[in-house]
Scaffold this motif. Sequence first.
Motif, mmCIF file in Angstrom:
data_model
loop_
_atom_site.group_PDB
_atom_site.id
_atom_site.type_symbol
_atom_site.label_atom_id
_atom_site.label_comp_id
_atom_site.label_asym_id
_atom_site.label_seq_id
_atom_site.Cartn_x
_atom_site.Cartn_y
_atom_site.Cartn_z
ATOM 1 N N THR A 190 3.563 -20.684 24.031
ATOM 2 C CA THR A 190 2.592 -20.035 23.154
ATOM 3 C C THR A 190 2.277 -20.930 21.962
ATOM 4 O OG1 THR A 190 4.320 -18.922 21.882
ATOM 5 C CG2 THR A 190 3.460 -17.775 23.822
ATOM 6 N N TYR A 191 1.182 -20.601 21.280
ATOM 7 C CA TYR A 191 0.814 -21.369 20.095
ATOM 8 C C TYR A 191 1.877 -21.252 19.009
ATOM 9 C CZ TYR A 191 -3.882 -22.596 21.636
ATOM 10 O OH TYR A 191 -4.948 -23.158 22.298
ATOM 11 N N ALA A 192 2.488 -20.087 18.896
ATOM 12 C CA ALA A 192 3.539 -19.914 17.900
ATOM 13 C C ALA A 192 4.704 -20.857 18.180
ATOM 14 C CB ALA A 192 4.018 -18.458 17.895
ATOM 15 N N TRP A 193 5.096 -20.982 19.435
ATOM 16 C CA TRP A 193 6.216 -21.858 19.794
ATOM 17 C C TRP A 193 5.860 -23.330 19.598
ATOM 18 C CZ3 TRP A 193 11.174 -21.063 20.417
ATOM 19 C CH2 TRP A 193 11.957 -22.013 21.059
ATOM 20 N N VAL A 194 4.641 -23.696 19.954
ATOM 21 C CA VAL A 194 4.219 -25.093 19.799
ATOM 22 C C VAL A 194 4.112 -25.459 18.327
ATOM 23 C CG1 VAL A 194 2.338 -26.719 20.235
ATOM 24 C CG2 VAL A 194 3.054 -25.156 22.033
ATOM 25 N N LEU A 195 3.608 -24.553 17.500
ATOM 26 C CA LEU A 195 3.553 -24.823 16.067
ATOM 27 C C LEU A 195 4.948 -24.959 15.473
ATOM 28 C CD1 LEU A 195 0.684 -22.368 15.051
ATOM 29 C CD2 LEU A 195 0.586 -24.868 15.000
ATOM 30 N N TRP A 196 5.872 -24.150 15.936
ATOM 31 C CA TRP A 196 7.255 -24.263 15.489
ATOM 32 C C TRP A 196 7.839 -25.614 15.906
ATOM 33 C CZ3 TRP A 196 10.764 -23.232 12.230
ATOM 34 C CH2 TRP A 196 12.121 -23.291 12.534
ATOM 35 N N ALA A 197 7.517 -26.054 17.110
ATOM 36 C CA ALA A 197 7.981 -27.368 17.568
ATOM 37 C C ALA A 197 7.402 -28.481 16.705
ATOM 38 C CB ALA A 197 7.594 -27.577 19.036
ATOM 39 N N GLY A 198 6.116 -28.364 16.340
ATOM 40 C CA GLY A 198 5.513 -29.366 15.470
ATOM 41 C C GLY A 198 6.154 -29.396 14.102
ATOM 42 N N LEU A 199 6.486 -28.228 13.564
ATOM 43 C CA LEU A 199 7.155 -28.179 12.260
ATOM 44 C C LEU A 199 8.531 -28.827 12.335
ATOM 45 C CD1 LEU A 199 7.002 -27.148 9.343
ATOM 46 C CD2 LEU A 199 8.025 -25.007 10.130
ATOM 47 N N LEU A 200 9.257 -28.584 13.425
ATOM 48 C CA LEU A 200 10.569 -29.217 13.600
ATOM 49 C C LEU A 200 10.435 -30.729 13.751
ATOM 50 C CD1 LEU A 200 12.396 -26.714 15.997
ATOM 51 C CD2 LEU A 200 12.696 -26.992 13.526
ATOM 52 N N ASP B 267 3.403 -34.284 15.174
ATOM 53 C CA ASP B 267 4.012 -33.584 14.044
ATOM 54 C C ASP B 267 3.238 -32.288 13.768
ATOM 55 O OD1 ASP B 267 1.696 -34.727 13.093
ATOM 56 O OD2 ASP B 267 2.477 -34.993 11.074
ATOM 57 N N TYR B 268 3.604 -31.616 12.710
ATOM 58 C CA TYR B 268 2.999 -30.315 12.404
ATOM 59 C C TYR B 268 1.505 -30.452 12.174
ATOM 60 C CZ TYR B 268 2.848 -25.601 10.404
ATOM 61 O OH TYR B 268 2.584 -24.277 10.165
ATOM 62 N N PHE B 269 1.096 -31.485 11.461
ATOM 63 C CA PHE B 269 -0.322 -31.699 11.170
ATOM 64 C C PHE B 269 -1.109 -31.952 12.454
ATOM 65 C CE2 PHE B 269 -3.754 -34.676 9.708
ATOM 66 C CZ PHE B 269 -4.519 -33.712 9.081
ATOM 67 N N ALA B 270 -0.545 -32.769 13.362
ATOM 68 C CA ALA B 270 -1.236 -33.071 14.616
ATOM 69 C C ALA B 270 -1.332 -31.832 15.499
ATOM 70 C CB ALA B 270 -0.502 -34.191 15.353
ATOM 71 N N ILE B 271 -0.262 -31.039 15.554
ATOM 72 C CA ILE B 271 -0.286 -29.822 16.366
ATOM 73 C C ILE B 271 -1.326 -28.842 15.827
ATOM 74 C CG2 ILE B 271 1.063 -27.817 17.059
ATOM 75 C CD1 ILE B 271 1.860 -30.288 18.573
ATOM 76 N N VAL B 272 -1.374 -28.698 14.506
ATOM 77 C CA VAL B 272 -2.362 -27.792 13.911
ATOM 78 C C VAL B 272 -3.777 -28.289 14.191
ATOM 79 C CG1 VAL B 272 -3.285 -26.957 11.715
ATOM 80 C CG2 VAL B 272 -0.831 -26.874 12.145
ATOM 81 N N SER B 273 -4.015 -29.591 14.083
ATOM 82 C CA SER B 273 -5.352 -30.140 14.343
ATOM 83 C C SER B 273 -5.781 -29.876 15.785
ATOM 84 C CB SER B 273 -5.358 -31.642 14.061
ATOM 85 O OG SER B 273 -5.033 -31.915 12.717
ATOM 86 N N THR B 274 -4.870 -30.090 16.730
ATOM 87 C CA THR B 274 -5.191 -29.824 18.132
ATOM 88 C C THR B 274 -5.439 -28.342 18.362
ATOM 89 O OG1 THR B 274 -3.784 -31.692 18.779
ATOM 90 C CG2 THR B 274 -4.406 -30.150 20.504
ATOM 91 N N SER B 275 -4.649 -27.490 17.723
ATOM 92 C CA SER B 275 -4.814 -26.047 17.880
ATOM 93 C C SER B 275 -6.157 -25.580 17.330
ATOM 94 C CB SER B 275 -3.671 -25.308 17.169
ATOM 95 O OG SER B 275 -2.415 -25.677 17.719
ATOM 96 N N ILE B 276 -6.611 -26.195 16.234
ATOM 97 C CA ILE B 276 -7.923 -25.835 15.678
ATOM 98 C C ILE B 276 -9.030 -26.164 16.674
ATOM 99 C CG2 ILE B 276 -9.602 -26.447 13.902
ATOM 100 C CD1 ILE B 276 -7.286 -26.714 11.939
ATOM 101 N N ASN B 277 -8.922 -27.339 17.313
ATOM 102 C CA ASN B 277 -9.934 -27.724 18.298
ATOM 103 C C ASN B 277 -9.937 -26.801 19.513
ATOM 104 O OD1 ASN B 277 -10.745 -29.929 16.739
ATOM 105 N ND2 ASN B 277 -9.245 -31.292 17.683
#
Length: 377
Positions: free
Chosen positions: A70-80, A327-337
Motif C-alpha cells: 500500500t501507499y502507506a507502507w511504501v511511504l513508511w519504507a521511504g521514511l526509513l 528516500d522519502y522525498f523520492a517516494i512522495v514525488s513518485t506517489s504524487i505522479n
Amino acid sequence: MTRLLASQKFRRLAFQSGFIVCVGLVVLSAILVGHRNIAAQGIATGFSFLERTTGWPVNFAVIPVTAGSTYAWVLWAGLLNTMLVGFLTLLLATLLGLVLALFRVSSNTLMKLVGTTYVEVFRNVPVILQVFFWYALLTHLPSPREAIRLGVVVLSNRGLMFPSATLSGADLLILLAAVLMTGFALWIPARRTGAMLRWSLAGVLLATFFAALLLSFREIGEPLWSVPELKGLRFVGGITLKPEFAALLIGLVLFGAAYICEIIRGGLLSVDRGKLEAGTALGLTGFQVNRLIRIPLAIRAMLPSLTNQYVWLMKATTVGIAIGYPDYFAIVSTSINQTGQTLELLALLMAGFILINYSISFAMNRINDHIKIKGRS
C-alpha cells in the motif's frame, strides 16, 4: 479607557493579538479558497489513497516492499530509507570531522596540511556534484564475474558487498542484552574506580555467557557468517549496499565532514590553553590531553552549531532523488505522479521531515542543557 490605552503593556498585547488574528484570517481564507478550487476541478481529496496498492516496486528498502504494498507502507519504507542514510551520515561525518579537526589543530605540519586540503576541496564542491561523482564511479566498477575482491569485501557495479552475521530475532535480542549488560558493568567503574577490576571481569564473564547462550539457539553446522558468493551473474549472501545508497552516503559523509571539521576545530580552539598546558605539566600525553581535557570542554562551545549542521545534513538526503535512491522525498514525488494527491502527500512530506529534524534538535538541545555551565545563583 484612556488610562488603559496609555499602558505600554496593553498596547503591546493588543498589537500582538491583532497580528495573530490577521495571520489566522489569511491562512483560513487560503484554505477555503483552495478547497473551493479543488472541488470545482473535481479533484479527490483525503487520505483514503494510502490504503490502495502502489503497483510499482522499490529497488531498495529497509523493510520488505513489493508492487502489492500500500501507499502507506511504501511511504513508511521511504521514511526509513531517509532515516537510515541520514543517521549513518551524521555518525560517520562526525567521526571523520573529529579526526580532521584534530589534524587541523595539530602542531604536525603534514597533518595540518592534510586536514586543510580536505576541507578546502570537499567544502567548496557542491554536494550534488560529489554524489554524482561517486555514483558514476560505483556504477562503472567491473561486472560481478570480474568483481574486485578485497578479502571478504566485494566491489562490483551491482554494489558493495560485505559479510553479515546470520542472526535470527532471538539472536539479536540476546546480543542486544549482552551489549547492554556488559556496557553497564563497564560503566560503573567510571564512577567507582575501586571496583574497576571486579566489574570489568564481570562484564567479560557476562559477555561470554551471552555468547554461549547465543550459540545454543543455533543448529549444528549453521554458519555464523554469511559471505558474498558468486552464483551465476550475481552475488548471494552477505549484505549488499546498492550503488545509489553507497554513493549518497559517501557523498554526504565526505561533504558533511568538512563542515563538521570546522565546527569542531572552532570548539577546540576555544579551550583555554592554560588548561591544556596544565594537563601536559601533569604528564599527560597529547592523546590524553585531547581525550580528557580539550574535547570535553570543546563540546559545550560547538553543540549549537553542530545541531544546525545535523539538521541541514538530514535535509540534504533529498539529493538522493537525482541518482534514484528511494528516500522519502523520492517516494512522495513518485506517489504524487501516480495518485495526483499533491497537497496530502506534500503535507506528509513536510510532517516527516519536521518530525525527524525536531527530534534531532530536541535531543541536541537536551544534551546542551545538561552539559552547559550553570550560572551562579
